[in-house]
Design a protein around this motif. Sequence first.
Motif, PDB file in Angstrom:
ATOM      1  N   MET A   1      -6.471   3.658  13.370  1.00 16.59           N
ATOM      2  CA  MET A   1      -6.940   4.466  12.241  1.00 16.59           C
ATOM      3  C   MET A   1      -5.759   4.835  11.353  1.00 16.59           C
ATOM      4  SD  MET A   1      -9.178   7.984  12.317  1.00 16.59           S
ATOM      5  CE  MET A   1      -9.730   8.744  10.805  1.00 16.59           C
ATOM      6  N   SER A   2      -5.941   4.694  10.044  1.00 18.66           N
ATOM      7  CA  SER A   2      -4.848   4.944   9.115  1.00 18.66           C
ATOM      8  C   SER A   2      -4.512   6.429   9.046  1.00 18.66           C
ATOM      9  CB  SER A   2      -5.232   4.450   7.718  1.00 18.66           C
ATOM     10  OG  SER A   2      -4.221   4.741   6.785  1.00 18.66           O
ATOM     11  N   PRO A   3      -3.229   6.770   8.944  1.00 14.19           N
ATOM     12  CA  PRO A   3      -2.849   8.179   8.799  1.00 14.19           C
ATOM     13  C   PRO A   3      -3.436   8.786   7.529  1.00 14.19           C
ATOM     14  CG  PRO A   3      -0.940   6.822   9.324  1.00 14.19           C
ATOM     15  CD  PRO A   3      -2.053   5.882   9.007  1.00 14.19           C
ATOM     16  N   ARG A   4      -3.781  10.046   7.604  1.00 13.17           N
ATOM     17  CA  ARG A   4      -4.365  10.746   6.457  1.00 13.17           C
ATOM     18  C   ARG A   4      -3.300  11.160   5.448  1.00 13.17           C
ATOM     19  NH1 ARG A   4      -5.991  16.216   5.312  1.00 13.17           N
ATOM     20  NH2 ARG A   4      -4.747  16.845   7.104  1.00 13.17           N
ATOM     21  N   ILE A   5      -2.087  11.447   5.912  1.00 13.07           N
ATOM     22  CA  ILE A   5      -1.010  11.955   5.063  1.00 13.07           C
ATOM     23  C   ILE A   5       0.074  10.898   4.918  1.00 13.07           C
ATOM     24  CG2 ILE A   5       0.765  13.737   4.817  1.00 13.07           C
ATOM     25  CD1 ILE A   5      -1.020  15.478   6.706  1.00 13.07           C
ATOM     26  N   TRP A   6       0.434  10.596   3.683  1.00  8.67           N
ATOM     27  CA  TRP A   6       1.544   9.684   3.406  1.00  8.67           C
ATOM     28  C   TRP A   6       2.598  10.434   2.584  1.00  8.67           C
ATOM     29  CZ3 TRP A   6       2.224   4.108   3.889  1.00  8.67           C
ATOM     30  CH2 TRP A   6       1.312   3.527   4.772  1.00  8.67           C
ATOM     31  N   LEU A   7       3.815  10.411   3.059  1.00 10.70           N
ATOM     32  CA  LEU A   7       4.940  11.015   2.348  1.00 10.70           C
ATOM     33  C   LEU A   7       5.749   9.897   1.705  1.00 10.70           C
ATOM     34  CD1 LEU A   7       6.952  13.248   1.568  1.00 10.70           C
ATOM     35  CD2 LEU A   7       7.961  13.014   3.849  1.00 10.70           C
ATOM     36  N   THR A   8       5.851   9.918   0.384  1.00 19.44           N
ATOM     37  CA  THR A   8       6.550   8.881  -0.365  1.00 19.44           C
ATOM     38  C   THR A   8       7.903   9.403  -0.839  1.00 19.44           C
ATOM     39  OG1 THR A   8       4.445   7.936  -1.110  1.00 19.44           O
ATOM     40  CG2 THR A   8       6.409   7.330  -2.344  1.00 19.44           C
ATOM     41  N   ILE A   9       8.952   8.649  -0.557  1.00 16.68           N
ATOM     42  CA  ILE A   9      10.310   9.047  -0.939  1.00 16.68           C
ATOM     43  C   ILE A   9      10.966   7.890  -1.696  1.00 16.68           C
ATOM     44  CG2 ILE A   9      12.546   9.870  -0.121  1.00 16.68           C
ATOM     45  CD1 ILE A   9      11.218  10.807   2.434  1.00 16.68           C
ATOM     46  N   PRO A  10      11.078   7.984  -3.032  1.00 16.94           N
ATOM     47  CA  PRO A  10      11.793   6.943  -3.786  1.00 16.94           C
ATOM     48  C   PRO A  10      13.300   7.050  -3.535  1.00 16.94           C
ATOM     49  CG  PRO A  10      10.341   8.266  -5.198  1.00 16.94           C
ATOM     50  CD  PRO A  10      10.489   8.995  -3.913  1.00 16.94           C
ATOM     51  N   THR A  11      13.968   5.904  -3.408  1.00 19.01           N
ATOM     52  CA  THR A  11      15.409   5.927  -3.156  1.00 19.01           C
ATOM     53  C   THR A  11      16.142   4.888  -3.996  1.00 19.01           C
ATOM     54  OG1 THR A  11      15.216   4.361  -1.303  1.00 19.01           O
ATOM     55  CG2 THR A  11      15.138   6.707  -0.769  1.00 19.01           C
ATOM     56  N   TYR A  12      17.363   5.252  -4.347  1.00 22.74           N
ATOM     57  CA  TYR A  12      18.326   4.316  -4.919  1.00 22.74           C
ATOM     58  C   TYR A  12      19.711   4.853  -4.589  1.00 22.74           C
ATOM     59  CZ  TYR A  12      20.830   1.191  -8.024  1.00 22.74           C
ATOM     60  OH  TYR A  12      21.692   0.241  -8.521  1.00 22.74           O
ATOM     61  N   ASN A  13      20.438   4.124  -3.767  1.00 28.53           N
ATOM     62  CA  ASN A  13      21.773   4.541  -3.326  1.00 28.53           C
ATOM     63  C   ASN A  13      21.750   5.931  -2.687  1.00 28.53           C
ATOM     64  OD1 ASN A  13      22.944   2.143  -4.044  1.00 28.53           O
ATOM     65  ND2 ASN A  13      23.905   2.919  -5.913  1.00 28.53           N
ATOM     66  N   GLU A  14      20.911   6.099  -1.677  1.00 23.99           N
ATOM     67  CA  GLU A  14      20.807   7.375  -0.965  1.00 23.99           C
ATOM     68  C   GLU A  14      21.172   7.209   0.511  1.00 23.99           C
ATOM     69  OE1 GLU A  14      20.467  10.165  -2.269  1.00 23.99           O
ATOM     70  OE2 GLU A  14      19.473   9.906  -4.207  1.00 23.99           O
ATOM     71  N   LEU A  15      22.124   6.331   0.801  1.00 24.54           N
ATOM     72  CA  LEU A  15      22.501   6.070   2.187  1.00 24.54           C
ATOM     73  C   LEU A  15      22.976   7.339   2.897  1.00 24.54           C
ATOM     74  CD1 LEU A  15      22.897   3.955   4.418  1.00 24.54           C
ATOM     75  CD2 LEU A  15      25.214   3.565   3.521  1.00 24.54           C
ATOM     76  N   GLY A  16      23.653   8.205   2.163  1.00 27.07           N
ATOM     77  CA  GLY A  16      24.164   9.426   2.779  1.00 27.07           C
ATOM     78  C   GLY A  16      23.122  10.497   3.027  1.00 27.07           C
ATOM     79  N   ASN A  17      21.897  10.293   2.506  1.00 28.02           N
ATOM     80  CA  ASN A  17      20.854  11.312   2.619  1.00 28.02           C
ATOM     81  C   ASN A  17      19.611  10.859   3.376  1.00 28.02           C
ATOM     82  OD1 ASN A  17      21.998  13.511   0.970  1.00 28.02           O
ATOM     83  ND2 ASN A  17      21.771  12.096  -0.746  1.00 28.02           N
TER      84      ASN A  17
END
Length: 293
Positions: A1-17
Amino acid sequence: MSPRIWLTIPTYNELGNVERVVRDACARLEQIAPGDYRVLVVDDASPDGTGAHAEALGASLPVEVLHRRGKAGLGRAYLAGFERALDAGAELVVVMDADYSHDPAYLPQLLAAAEDSDLVLGSRYVTGGGIAHWPPLRRLLSRAGSLYARTILGVGVRDLTGGFRCIRREVLEQVELRTLRSQGYVFNIELTFRALRAGCRVKEIPIVFSDRTVGESKISLPVAIEALWLVPVLRFPSWRPRRQGRRIPASSASAGAAPAGGGDGGRPLDHLESDGGGAVPRERERPLSRRGA
């Protein structure tokens, strides 16, 4: 069953975070929705290896990475994340930054507020909200930008540009995502404006926004210029200023914006509630359909 909540995090050069914010977010979500969430990192081919590092986190955490071919703007990254989450059956889509300016500690409040709201905004500018570690000039420019957008659009939302938000599936389906025109941080303004036009219930909850301590800000001069000319077009789509000697083409996205002259007699779009700044009366124009309702 698919999760109800999706957290989306856009990234570009965020290796340190990226690892720290993903692990913290997963810990918070596991407490309030155990097993019912997924984290989607949308990476724009980061040269520093952010995407590959996030991919490795998926071996032990409910994380997947959407690898895009290059840096195409924050708005496009948002759209790609929304489409992936909706295709997977998400009911609630949360968006936050990867640089820890949005503290995952606020995730429980965002999701709790979504129980009776369609769009929940983490707000710096309602009572209890704020900004940490910004110089006075940057604070002034941010507040002035929010006031400018709020005044031009005739809405009561205090923090239109903030990117920490929780969105119900029905909102994303109703605002016609593929017709959104904005890039950069104006994308958040346009999405909120369309949600208000659709009669959605919008609520702001107070957050404290902290400046990044690792990496470089992605805010640029073109993003600021976009806000100046595009915000009036959202409210008055028939007014299309000249840009670099060419007229801005008409777009089917006008369906989500107010008609020329406002179309509402100048009435503010007040479908807003605030947990910090006092409630604003809501006048729903069109009811938002709910699946299973």
